[in-house]
Design an enzyme around this catalytic site. Structure first.
Site, PDB file in Angstrom:
ATOM      1  N   HIS A 136      60.613   9.715  99.597  1.00 13.21           N
ATOM      2  CA  HIS A 136      60.571   8.643 100.578  1.00 13.21           C
ATOM      3  C   HIS A 136      59.257   7.866 100.552  1.00 13.21           C
ATOM      4  CE1 HIS A 136      58.593  11.976 102.764  1.00 13.21           C
ATOM      5  NE2 HIS A 136      57.857  11.013 103.278  1.00 13.21           N
ATOM      6  N   ASP A 158      64.341  15.755  99.009  1.00 12.62           N
ATOM      7  CA  ASP A 158      63.483  14.587  99.218  1.00 12.62           C
ATOM      8  C   ASP A 158      62.262  14.644  98.302  1.00 12.62           C
ATOM      9  OD1 ASP A 158      62.627  12.205 100.247  1.00 12.62           O
ATOM     10  OD2 ASP A 158      61.688  13.074 102.027  1.00 12.62           O
ATOM     11  N   SER A 210      52.206  12.432 103.722  1.00 14.12           N
ATOM     12  CA  SER A 210      53.351  13.012 103.043  1.00 14.12           C
ATOM     13  C   SER A 210      52.980  13.345 101.606  1.00 14.12           C
ATOM     14  CB  SER A 210      54.531  12.033 103.076  1.00 14.12           C
ATOM     15  OG  SER A 210      55.672  12.614 102.492  1.00 14.12           O
TER      16      SER A 210
END
Length: 1242
Positions: A136, A158, A210
């Site tokens: 993402h 992910d 992230s």
């Protein structure tokens, strides 16, 4: 995901940093990201400062002071560095801790920034033999070698992964699947790992983090961060981590991905767009141009960058984005001002225009805190500076100050104020029916406003208490966070209206003088040509009177709250907005624990002795198809008896964890005693069956005895009557003996048989075959009785359990967690193999379709628009349940006088609409339609040296390969689901309940407001909102509305399925599933390869196997102990197996040492089962006693079939009884036959 690392081929080792190799295209270390370089510089400076601080001497301190005594002149570089070092001492909190230093050292090699358009959006990490980047996170890795790799994407985890270049493998970090609970390390310090979840303090971690790794205390990576979910004081991390056999993703509910935003919000001003955080326009500083700045903000109120624009306008720093500070949280209120509004009760039962007007009260926090909004502002002075000891309030057209210490909030008694900022007050109040807010103004006068408001203490948990306990447990709850930082909650502001004020008008010699006192005044009159105008200086209207004039004070330099008790300036609603403090957050609240229940077990029941301190809830549910559920509030010491069926029961007392009870087959008497003890034993287990059997046996015995007596009487009558009627007849000896005839004389048996042979041969054969027939009849009866009992016994005990000899094997395992299935697989030429399968966990997951989300609503009432001397018109707006009405004949008054000054009629346009309440993100219910459910089972399979747990979807055929053996599980025998077609999910609870479809909600019922998500714009509302005519003289927007259907449902809802699900199901909601439901059986077919078996030539050899049971307690979990004795000719490890379902063995295999102790579980009082050890077999026979406890907390791992289960002693007594009765009947029949034969012979 097959391309995730499952092995580590390259370990990490320490080495000095080498210069770039000539052939390596990788750039030098200086091109690493600036942020990391700065962090390393800070680390080096901090370590240097620490070393200097510990080792510094007096002369060195003197050197630092010398440059200050010299005249100002250019300093050499060395003294400059010495001057900079003490600066580090002023902020020791910036020095990285041990955990941070460790992570920074490792991260320097193994993580790389991911950039998009020059902005860092996340990180990529080298782990094992892979480079991993969150999928993402937009952008490319800031490294030429890694950017050109071909990445594989996994939406399940992910992640995007690629193989690490050979030249960079030494930079990669190891990873580990070992994660004991405790603290781990990441870039910001410690990460807590408990209950399978990684958490950090709230505020640590943000968008842009992230992809950062989490390390253990030795350096290997344990997880990669993807995002976080705010849970109050802690933030739960969404991570990808490793288990022993697989990669898994942990995603807490409410997770937000931590990729930095790549979109720059744009704002508009006169059709010119600019970045909201960096406006380049003239009227973009509030201090330079308040009115145009506010107008610019109003035009961009719906822009995503509105708050960036607001921040730039307040701080007036257009060149770069300024850093926001906690001390500046009040600066946005420079744009606003307090106000005065109509209050219906100002403390003495009369109405007034009060600066303490209460606008709204929120009681959404479950800890009982109230959030009150009123007209004044706390923490601000009249000069727009921050001072938490002050309250600023509207005093006419001016702003005055009062002491914060004079603020009081009352309910039924005084409340405790816990927080204040701006228009908002946090207070904890006792239950009551009203709320009042008051403070003492600068003139030492009390300013009060009181409204009717019912509030009571909210129930948290299952115990009603009033005082927070010192000891207890923490349960999830909500509270208002004591923070003044910017939040997601906001309130609408608008430009204040012109305020009428007749005090600035005075009559002077036939003229009217307007005294402005430095203000801007708008005036109107019906005298002469100067009817309407605006002035900033004193003005005189000639030839006029005060009654024909009206003056309004105009101020457009500040906003005020969009209150329904103050009119708005224009019909077209122009508004701004500001953040409000004290957001509602998830947290934990300590609740009490009632004294534990004292349990006294009985036969199929348990008596709970309860000693509650507070009113405490007791609930229980029984397992099985026909469930029984009950709950009651216990207010005083009492005893409650709950039934305990064979399937079990679960009860929950107060805030304690649920407890489960299972019946133990205990009883009085002895299964191996005298007949009355045996009857007492079985009466305790099966009272009805025992009574029926005893009655039937008694009837049979009595009938048999009566029949025997009757046959003897008949025989005697038949043999004596002929001799009595014949004079001088002599009774034969045989007849005399059989018929008990006195003085009987008869021929010998041989003479009688000779006489019959000579005179009547038919009677001869009849008399000869009578005893023989009786003997044959007795033998057949005995055989039939024994055969019948033995057959029933063997059927009950399931003798002859599965022993497979074919190549394809099939089995049926119970769909019950913890209940093992064992089979003995025999194959020619190989030693027998023990196969064990056990269901570890089951999950029944329905296919769900989210219909909508519903929650509480709030009614938005904008400020009314009053059209003086004219008629206003409503305009349609696309808002949920938007209502608009125009009322004529209104004569509104404000604190300065009449708002309108004209002869014609005035009109008021009132508006109202519905929105989701702020509490919706914490307190909402989701309505689902449930479809076909899939049953997923975790099954532990053990055979030979294989011990593996697999997952299979058993609602259909599912093939799984285990160590080269193909297993096919399913389909389950009983397709069943506890979920209806319509279900509701609310705060971890699930309800089988009907609900209206989307768009068909009714006022006051569940679903009166509906939306697909918590932030979507498809909100549907039907709350019965109706506007009412305002009262004459007051400015307000009255309306009527049906109370929230969601709140009504909360009060009236039934017990959730979690508390009353049948078959022992455990209901979970994230995702929706039913765990460990004991329903049906799972068929299994398998094809075991030869390699799993041990050849006879290689297997251990034992002989003379014997089994002796030392102790045995039936109906208890492995309550039997048996000793196996044997001779070992070839040692090794042997599989052990019971060939009968009568007993279940705890051991799977044993070491052949000549003597072994095994444990078994059985429900039989006299179990007899065959045990095989390798190729040898022995029979174990036991006499078991019943367990001592009537109720236990664990289920037994054995076959629960107990009828007809006759002990060996009971069988012996039954055979004796049958033999005695049979012998009695046989003798009677024999006598009757002989007598009949003799009488027929005559």
């Amino acid at each position: 995901m097959d391309f995730l690392p499952t092995q580590v081929f390259y370990g990490r080792r320490w080495r000095p940093r080498m210069p770039p190799r000539p052939w390596r295209p990788r750039m030098p270390t200086m091109q690493r990201p600036d942020q990391q370089a700065r962090q390393m510089q800070q680390l080096i400076a901090a370590v240097s400062t620490l070393a200097l601080r510990q080792n510094a001497a007096a002369p060195q301190r003197g050197k630092k002071k010398q440059p200050r005594r010299k005249k100002p002149k250019p300093q050499p570089e060395k003294p400059k560095k010495q001057e900079q070092k003490p600066k580090q001492k002023k902020a020791p909190k910036r020095k990285p801790g041990r955990r941070e230093r460790m992570c920074m050292k490792i991260e320097h090699d193994c993580i790389f920034e991911v950039k998009h358009e020059g902005k860092v959006t996340g990180y990529a990490c080298l782990v094992g033999d892979k480079v991993m980047k969150p999928a993402h996170v937009p952008g490319v890795i800031d490294n030429a070698d890694l950017a050109r790799l071909s990445y594989k994407k996994s939406s399940k985890y992910d992640l995007e992964c690629a193989q690490i270049p050979v030249a960079m493998k030494s930079d990669a970090s190891k990873y580990t699947h070992e994660k004991p609970e405790g603290h781990y390390n990441w870039h910001y310090g410690a990460v807590q790992y408990t209950g399978g979840r990684f958490t950090v303090p709230t505020g640590v971690g943000k968008p842009g983090d992230s992809g950062r790794p989490i390390f253990d205390n030795k350096g290997p990576v344990v997880a990669i961060v993807l995002g976080g979910a705010n849970e109050g004081t802690r933030t739960a991390l969404s991570v990808v981590t490793w288990n022993k056999d697989m990669v898994t993703k942990i995603t807490p509910e409410g997770t937000v991905e931590w990729a930095a935003s790549t979109v720059t919000a744009m704002c508009l001003l006169t059709n010119i767009s600019f970045p909201c955080f960096q406006p380049s326009c003239a009227p973009c500083c509030y201090e330079k141009g308040p009115e145009p700045t506010l107008r610019m903000l109003e035009e961009n109120v719906n822009s995503e960058g509105y708050y960036d624009l607001l921040h730039a306008a307040v701080y007036c720093r257009n060149s770069s984005r300024s850093k926001r500070s906690t001390a500046n949280h009040f600066n946005a209120y420079k744009l606003t001002r307090p106000y005065v509004a109509y209050c219906a009760d100002c403390g003495m039962g009369h109405s007034c225009h009060s600066p303490a007007m209460i606008e709204n009260i929120q009681a959404d926090a479950t800890d009982g805190t109230l959030k009150i909004q009123f007209a004044s502002q706390i923490g601000l002075t009249k000069t727009d500076t921050h001072d938490h000891t002050k309250i600023r309030y509207a005093e006419g057209h001016d702003i005055a100050e009062a002491a914060r210490s004079t603020l009081k909030v009352h309910s039924s008694s005084e409340c405790t104020v816990t927080g204040t900022m701006g228009h908002f007050i946090l207070a904890k109040c006792p239950p009551g029916e009203r709320i009042s807010v008051s403070f003492v103004d600068s003139k030492n006068e009390h300013r009060t406003c009181r409204i009717a408001y019912h509030h009571e203490q909210r129930l948290i948990g299952r115990e009603r208490f009033t005082v927070r306990p010192h000891h207890g447990i923490e349960l999830p709850c909500t509270t208002y966070q004591l923070t003044t930082a910017e939040t997601s909650e906001e309130i609408d502001m608008h430009m204040p209206p012109d305020i009428p004020d007749r005090t600035i008008l005075s009559q002077q010699s036939g003229n009217v003088k307007i005294t402005v006192n430095g203000r801007t005044v708008r005036y109107s009159s019906s005298c002469g040509s100067q009817a309407v105008g605006t002035t900033t200086t004193d003005k005189t209207i000639n030839s006029c009177t005060v009654d024909k004039c009206q003056a309004y004070v105009t101020s457009h330099t500040k906003w005020q709250f969009n209150s329904p008790f103050v009119p708005r300036r224009m019909q077209a609603e122009r508004k701004g907005k500001v953040h409000i403090p004290f957001p509602l957050i998830n947290t934990t609240c300590r609740v009490p624990l009632a004294p534990e229940a004292l349990v006294r077990s009985g036969k199929r029941e348990a008596t709970l002795s309860l000693h509650p301190i507070h009113p405490t809830l007791l609930s229980y549910r029984t397992f099985g198809a026909e469930r029984v559920f009950d709950e009651q509030w216990i207010t005083a010491q009492t005893e409650v008896t709950i039934p305990v069926p064979v399937e079990g029961v679960e009860y929950q007392w107060g805030n304690h964890k649920p407890q489960r009870f299972v019946v133990a087959l205990t009883t009085e008497g002895k299964a191996h005693g005298w007949p009355h003890e045996i009857i007492e034993y079985y009466y305790g287990l099966h009272p009805t069956t025992t009574i029926v059997v005893v009655i039937r046996v008694s009837v049979v015995v009595l009938l048999s005895f009566a029949a025997s007596v009757y046959m003897c009487v008949v025989a005697r009558t038949k043999c004596l009557t002929p001799y009595a009627l014949t004079p001088g007849a002599v009774v034969p000896v045989t007849i005399g003996v059989l018929c008990c005839a006195p003085k009987a004389h008869a021929a010998s048996f041989a003479e009688g048989m000779a006489y019959l042979w000579d005179n009547n041969q038919s009677m001869f054969w009849m008399e000869l075959t009578g005893p023989l027939a009786l003997l044959i009849l007795a033998t057949c009866c005995a055989r039939s009785l024994l055969s019948c009992c033995k057959g029933s016994f063997l059927v009950a005990m399931s003798i002859g359990s599965a022993v497979a000899s074919a190549y394809e094997h099939t089995a049926i395992i119970p769909n019950q967690v913890g209940f093992p299935y064992k089979a003995h697989v025999a194959r020619e030429g190989y030693s027998p193999l023990t196969l064990q399968m056990q269901v570890i966990e089951t999950s029944l997951e329905p296919t769900l379709n989210l219909e909508y989300i519903t929650c509480d609503y709030k009614t938005k009432v904008p400020s009314p628009y009053v059209k003086c001397c004219g008629t206003a018109e409503c305009r349609t707006q696309d808002k949920p349940e938007y209502k608009c009405a125009v009322f004529t004949g209104v004569y509104p008054f404000m604190w300065g006088g009449a708002y309108c000054f004209c002869d014609s009629e005035n009109t008021q346009m009132s508006e109202a609409y519905v929105e989701r309440a702020d509490v919706c993100k914490h307190d909402h219910a989701a309505a689902y339609r449930a479809h076909t459910a899939s049953l997923r089972a975790k099954i532990k399979v053990t055979y030979g040296t294989v011990n593996q747990t697999v997952e299979a979807y058993v609602n259909g055929d599912h093939a799984v390969t285990i160590a080269g053996t193909k297993f096919i599980f399913g389909p389950v025998s009983t397709p069943w689901t506890p979920f209806d077609t319509k279900i509701l999910v609310y705060k971890g609870e699930l309800y089988n309940q009907d609900f209206p479809r989307y768009g068909a909600g009714q006022p006051g019922r569940f679903g009166d407001i509906q939306s697909r998500t918590l932030d979507s714009r498809d909100l549907y509302a039907n709350t019965g909102l109706k506007l009412a005519r305002p009262a004459a003289g007051n400015i307000h927007v009255p309306y009527t509305q049906t109370p929230s259907g969601f709140k009504t449902w909360q009060k009236d809802r039934d017990s959730p399925l979690n508390a009353k699900a049948p078959f022992g199901c455990i209901i979970q909601t994230n995702p929706v599933r039913a765990m460990n439901c004991a329903v049906g059986n799972i068929p299994v077919s398998m094809d075991i390869a030869d390699s799993a078996f041990t050849r006879l030539t290689d297997a251990p050899v034992i002989s003379e196997l014997t089994c002796t049971v030392s102790t045995c307690t039936h109906s208890s979990d492995f309550g039997g102990i048996a000793v196996l004795s044997y001779k070992v000719e070839k040692s090794g490890r042997c599989d052990i197996h019971s060939h009968s379902n009568v007993a279940v063995l705890q051991e799977v295999s044993i070491e052949t040492e000549g003597r072994s102790v095994i444990h078994f579980s059985t429900a039989s009082a006299s179990p007899s089962f065959v045990v095989s050890v390798c190729s040898s077999r022995a029979t174990c026979t036991a006499k078991c006693e019943p367990p001592k406890d009537h109720v236990v907390t664990y289920p037994a791992n054995h076959n629960g079939v107990t009828l007809p289960d006759l002990s060996s002693t009971a069988m012996t007594w039954a055979q004796h009884l049958a033999g005695g009765v049979g012998l009695l009947i046989a003798l009677a029949v024999l006598i009757l036959v002989i007598v009949t034969c003799v009488t027929l012979r005559r």
